[in-house]
Design a protein around this motif. Structure first.
Motif, PDB file in Angstrom:
ATOM      1  N   ARG A 234       0.977  -1.041   0.011  1.00  0.00           N
ATOM      2  CA  ARG A 234      -0.113  -0.034  -0.087  1.00  0.00           C
ATOM      3  C   ARG A 234       0.758   1.367  -0.175  1.00  0.00           C
ATOM      4  NH1 ARG A 234       0.088  -3.626   4.003  1.00  0.00           N
ATOM      5  NH2 ARG A 234       0.726  -2.606   5.791  1.00  0.00           N
ATOM      6  N   GLN A 235       1.510   1.571  -1.242  1.00  0.00           N
ATOM      7  CA  GLN A 235       2.338   2.708  -1.239  1.00  0.00           C
ATOM      8  C   GLN A 235       1.657   3.947  -1.300  1.00  0.00           C
ATOM      9  OE1 GLN A 235       4.686   2.215  -4.896  1.00  0.00           O
ATOM     10  NE2 GLN A 235       6.116   3.595  -4.446  1.00  0.00           N
ATOM     11  N   ALA A 236       2.404   4.803  -0.804  1.00  0.00           N
ATOM     12  CA  ALA A 236       1.625   6.149  -0.399  1.00  0.00           C
ATOM     13  C   ALA A 236       1.014   6.951  -1.878  1.00  0.00           C
ATOM     14  CB  ALA A 236       2.508   7.369   0.180  1.00  0.00           C
ATOM     15  N   GLY A 237      -0.245   7.063  -1.593  1.00  0.00           N
ATOM     16  CA  GLY A 237      -0.791   7.822  -2.844  1.00  0.00           C
ATOM     17  C   GLY A 237      -1.557   6.694  -3.793  1.00  0.00           C
ATOM     18  N   SER A 238      -1.288   5.430  -3.443  1.00  0.00           N
ATOM     19  CA  SER A 238      -1.728   4.483  -4.413  1.00  0.00           C
ATOM     20  C   SER A 238      -3.268   4.059  -4.300  1.00  0.00           C
ATOM     21  CB  SER A 238      -0.842   3.110  -4.419  1.00  0.00           C
ATOM     22  OG  SER A 238      -1.019   2.665  -3.056  1.00  0.00           O
ATOM     23  N   GLU A 239      -3.678   3.308  -5.042  1.00  0.00           N
ATOM     24  CA  GLU A 239      -5.027   3.047  -4.930  1.00  0.00           C
ATOM     25  C   GLU A 239      -5.143   1.772  -3.805  1.00  0.00           C
ATOM     26  OE1 GLU A 239      -8.073   3.307  -6.205  1.00  0.00           O
ATOM     27  OE2 GLU A 239      -6.977   5.166  -6.659  1.00  0.00           O
ATOM     28  N   ASN A 240      -4.042   1.151  -3.661  1.00  0.00           N
ATOM     29  CA  ASN A 240      -3.990   0.114  -2.613  1.00  0.00           C
ATOM     30  C   ASN A 240      -3.844   0.789  -1.050  1.00  0.00           C
ATOM     31  OD1 ASN A 240      -4.508  -2.490  -3.868  1.00  0.00           O
ATOM     32  ND2 ASN A 240      -2.293  -3.148  -2.923  1.00  0.00           N
ATOM     33  N   GLU A 241      -3.320   1.918  -1.168  1.00  0.00           N
ATOM     34  CA  GLU A 241      -3.281   2.717  -0.032  1.00  0.00           C
ATOM     35  C   GLU A 241      -4.803   2.900   0.305  1.00  0.00           C
ATOM     36  OE1 GLU A 241      -0.937   6.232   2.400  1.00  0.00           O
ATOM     37  OE2 GLU A 241      -1.848   6.570   0.591  1.00  0.00           O
ATOM     38  N   LYS A 242      -5.493   3.533  -0.453  1.00  0.00           N
ATOM     39  CA  LYS A 242      -7.050   3.960  -0.380  1.00  0.00           C
ATOM     40  C   LYS A 242      -7.879   2.722   0.035  1.00  0.00           C
ATOM     41  CE  LYS A 242      -6.742   7.801  -3.590  1.00  0.00           C
ATOM     42  NZ  LYS A 242      -5.233   8.134  -3.109  1.00  0.00           N
ATOM     43  N   ARG A 243      -7.492   1.673  -0.599  1.00  0.00           N
ATOM     44  CA  ARG A 243      -8.047   0.187  -0.103  1.00  0.00           C
ATOM     45  C   ARG A 243      -7.842  -0.095   1.261  1.00  0.00           C
ATOM     46  NH1 ARG A 243      -6.819  -4.257  -2.336  1.00  0.00           N
ATOM     47  NH2 ARG A 243      -8.995  -5.100  -2.084  1.00  0.00           N
ATOM     48  N   ALA A 244      -6.518   0.148   1.779  1.00  0.00           N
ATOM     49  CA  ALA A 244      -6.286   0.038   2.965  1.00  0.00           C
ATOM     50  C   ALA A 244      -6.970   0.906   4.174  1.00  0.00           C
ATOM     51  CB  ALA A 244      -4.720   0.103   3.396  1.00  0.00           C
TER      52      ALA A 244
END
Lengths: 457, 457
Positions: free
Chosen positions: B54-64
């Motif tokens: 979940r890299q900063a600014g990524s979609e995966n960070e938003k999913r987190a």
């Protein structure tokens, strides 16, 4: 290639190793020298630094062969030669990438199995069918894996004698073919591995008559991740990109060095190791360390004031990893002289230490064997059974009737590194290879000096 | 996103935790429950499996962030909210490949440092200038590295308190800029790492006013290889391909949950952790485990028959890895309320266990501190100095005058995995995070219940 400076322990050779010394005294001196001052560390350092990975049939394998020839000459071999042989097909790794697309976006650490075919360049996307043990895959009905990526996540047990690898080997060697026969479009298996690092373990696979499908190993953490995702129940979709390719016919080579015996030069004690490695690491443990050990052991014997009675021959085989091809080529080329081979042994399960000697001989009461066992005892080596069959490259010599000795190496941590990018010099312990070199030096010397007959019933 | 089943320990809550229990008795019960039945393992398992990197600014960070909101609601938070903030630049990793071309053909395991610029798509080829310590690079005259790839191979020491990382951090954070100022066209450093696996450790770099040059970390075995090659004296030529790219403006977010106090809800005890991670692993140790620990600790306190007097706020920060951006955004947005913050603490150095409590308070004689120290003693936690400054995201709160507590985590093996592909769930120990969760639950409960004033001189 940088000049190699062999150690000059022979200058320090104590008076003990004189013509008056008994073979047991000489063996004890070899042990002492191997443990404190052999060339094994320098040799494995040079091979992994100055050559590096040396995949079967590659330019780097040829460079390794040139390296070995040069080293053998420098260490005083009476004769050094190279025998070239052909491989039907070379194989080269390409891009390897995989990721879970759903239910979560997760990259996977994968590496193609040797001989794998490629996916389309843009990759393939499919749902997985996951089996937590290999029998589950074998029980899957024909056609049941159509359009699926078959995944087998059975773990490999950690065992000192390496039997965990042999017990689970089919998951890699036969799994892709079995999955293909059931309709799968690709295959992933948990690495044959005892570590939990994010470094997948490669190794050769064998499709036999099945249609080749892309096949790769997952690192252990990635296999565990897929198990957890699959257990959640939603379909797991994966994208897989593998672009290895066949190279067509290539050549490899065996490098042989001979140290002539003083009385019966036509009787030959053979030490083997394989010079090729997988491409991911630098082949330090598999089998650079074996190469270094047998070269260093031969040099220790060479430095004795008097050569032993029989000849010691060191064979560094090519193309072991794709299926013991150098060993087969050697046995075929030397078929007519196998009756002169006294005994053969090969280290190919890491750095050791040696914990056991097993034999594959006609007469276990042969007196020189007892002398060998006695000389190895101070190294913590015990006597095992008489069922040694000749591992790796020397298997074909053993099948051809050559008596064999297995100096079993402690393989407890070997499969933490085996066939991975992590197979590098920093994993090698001077103490461990000192002990292993000592065992090989003692074995080679006493088998050559004592004149025992391991073929007599 | 799969439904999450929190454990139902509250049903088993012994009579001890009644309104009649003393705070010390409740703290002891929290320790017992945290060590045997908290949700920390389930939470870290879910975050790393169902979200992953979940890299900063990524979609995966938003999913987190969505994952965290949902979990907070399920565990009974009184209020959950998200605060978005902007990053000037997102950054995404591309291809990363390197190999020694001469004197030997050797692939190198490298990973781009966060913020690195790219090489040309076809890569660059140059000779290296190798420094075995960072001071050597700093001593290199201006222009002396022209057309070279600068390489720094200084090792990082292994230390329980993580000080080895801080002692060598400039090699990564400032090394590329220093190399660039001396004319280098690219920069490689030995990973800030205590392991010897073939997995390089990434992390943010900072070019400041220097020209950005491609910058990457080498795995430890690769740094050692370059040292050996350089020591042989011949020029070492490397090919380097890195294709990371800037993404322009992106957004990240902090996720906050509040558990209202029963008597003084406006007085707030803050527990932090960061939700973003580097992209190579799944951010299990950095800092998924911190997220799981503070969430599980808050739930344990929430399950008490009576909430503590003060409010407990859990803040999961975004964008820590590129430079504590979530922590800075939070402190700025909440500037006006910082005077109501009683105490702040954050786990961000792995899974623990906690071995020491340090404070950063105005009055170390505050009686509730003694009660906290006494309650932590059975966990093997001793009292350290009063120089805690607030690590990671909560640094800005500490600078803003909020008293802080550091529960120092045992970081002996943390830098074996930190910022690598190896930062995965299988590295997490239930026993270790049980102890750490216990420490955080006790700290939060007693700081909220006992009403101590850590600002009074």
């Amino acid at each position: 290639m940088k000049p190699f400076l062999f150690s000059a322990v022979s200058l320090l050779l104590p008076a003990l190793c004189s013509a008056q010394s008994t073979p047991a005294e000489v063996a004890a001196e070899l042990v002492s020298r191997a443990r404190t001052g052999s060339d094994a560390m320098a040799l494995i350092g040079s091979l992994t630094t100055d050559v590096g990975p040396r995949q079967a049939g590659s330019e780097n394998e040829k460079r390794a062969a040139a390296w070995a020839q040069q080293r053998f000459k420098e260490l005083g071999a009476d004769r050094v030669w190279v025998e070239t042989f052909s491989l039907t097909n070379g194989w080269a790794r390409g891009i390897e990438r995989a990721e879970v697309l759903s239910p979560a976006l997760q990259p996977l650490a994968v590496t193609a199995l040797g001989g794998s075919t490629a996916t389309p360049p843009e990759g393939l996307v499919a749902e997985i069918a996951l089996f937590t043990n290999y029998d589950g895959l074998l029980a899957a009905p024909a056609g049941s894996l159509a359009k699926k990526i078959a995944v087998v996540t059975q773990p490999m047990p950690r065992r000192r004698d390496g039997s965990g690898y042999h017990a689970t080997g089919k998951i890699r060697s036969s799994g892709p073919a079995e999955a293909s026969r059931r309709g799968a479009i690709a295959y992933l298996c948990r690495s044959l591995a005892t570590d939990n690092h994010r470094l997948p373990h490669t190794g050769q696979t064998d499709y036999r008559d099945a249609t080749r499908i892309p096949a790769a190993a997952l690192s252990v953490p990635d296999a565990l991740l897929l198990e957890r995702l699959a257990a959640e129940g939603a379909p797991v979709r994966i994208k897989l990109v593998l672009t290895p390719h066949d190279l067509g016919p290539v050549t490899s080579q065996n490098v042989t060095a001979e140290f002539k015996g003083r009385e019966r030069p036509e009787e030959i004690v053979v030490l083997g190791a394989h010079l090729d490695s997988w491409d991911l690491g630098t082949g330090a443990l598999d089998d650079g360390v074996g190469v270094a050990i047998v070269m260093a052991a031969a040099k220790l014997v060479r430095e004795l004031p008097h050569p032993p009675r029989r000849t010691i021959r060191v064979v560094l085989f090519g193309a072991e990893e794709p299926g013991l091809l150098g060993g087969a080529a050697y046995a075929q080329a030397h078929h007519s002289e196998l009756s002169h081979y006294v005994l053969v042994a090969e280290p190919d399960e890491g750095q050791g230490p040696v914990y056991r000697l097993r034999t594959g001989v006609a007469n276990t009461n042969e007196p020189s064997l007892k002398a060998i066992v006695a000389a190895l005892a101070p190294l913590g080596i015990s006597l095992g059974d008489n069922h040694a069959l000749g591992d790796s490259d020397v298997r074909y010599l053993a099948r051809g009737g050559v008596p064999t000795v297995a100096l079993d190496l402690d393989g407890t941590d070997y499969f933490d590194f085996h066939h991975t990018a992590d197979d590098t010099l920093d994993k090698i312990s001077p103490e461990r290879i000192g002990q292993t070199t000592a065992a090989y030096a003692v074995l080679a010397y006493l088998a050559a000096e004592l004149g025992g007959d391991y073929r007599a019933p």
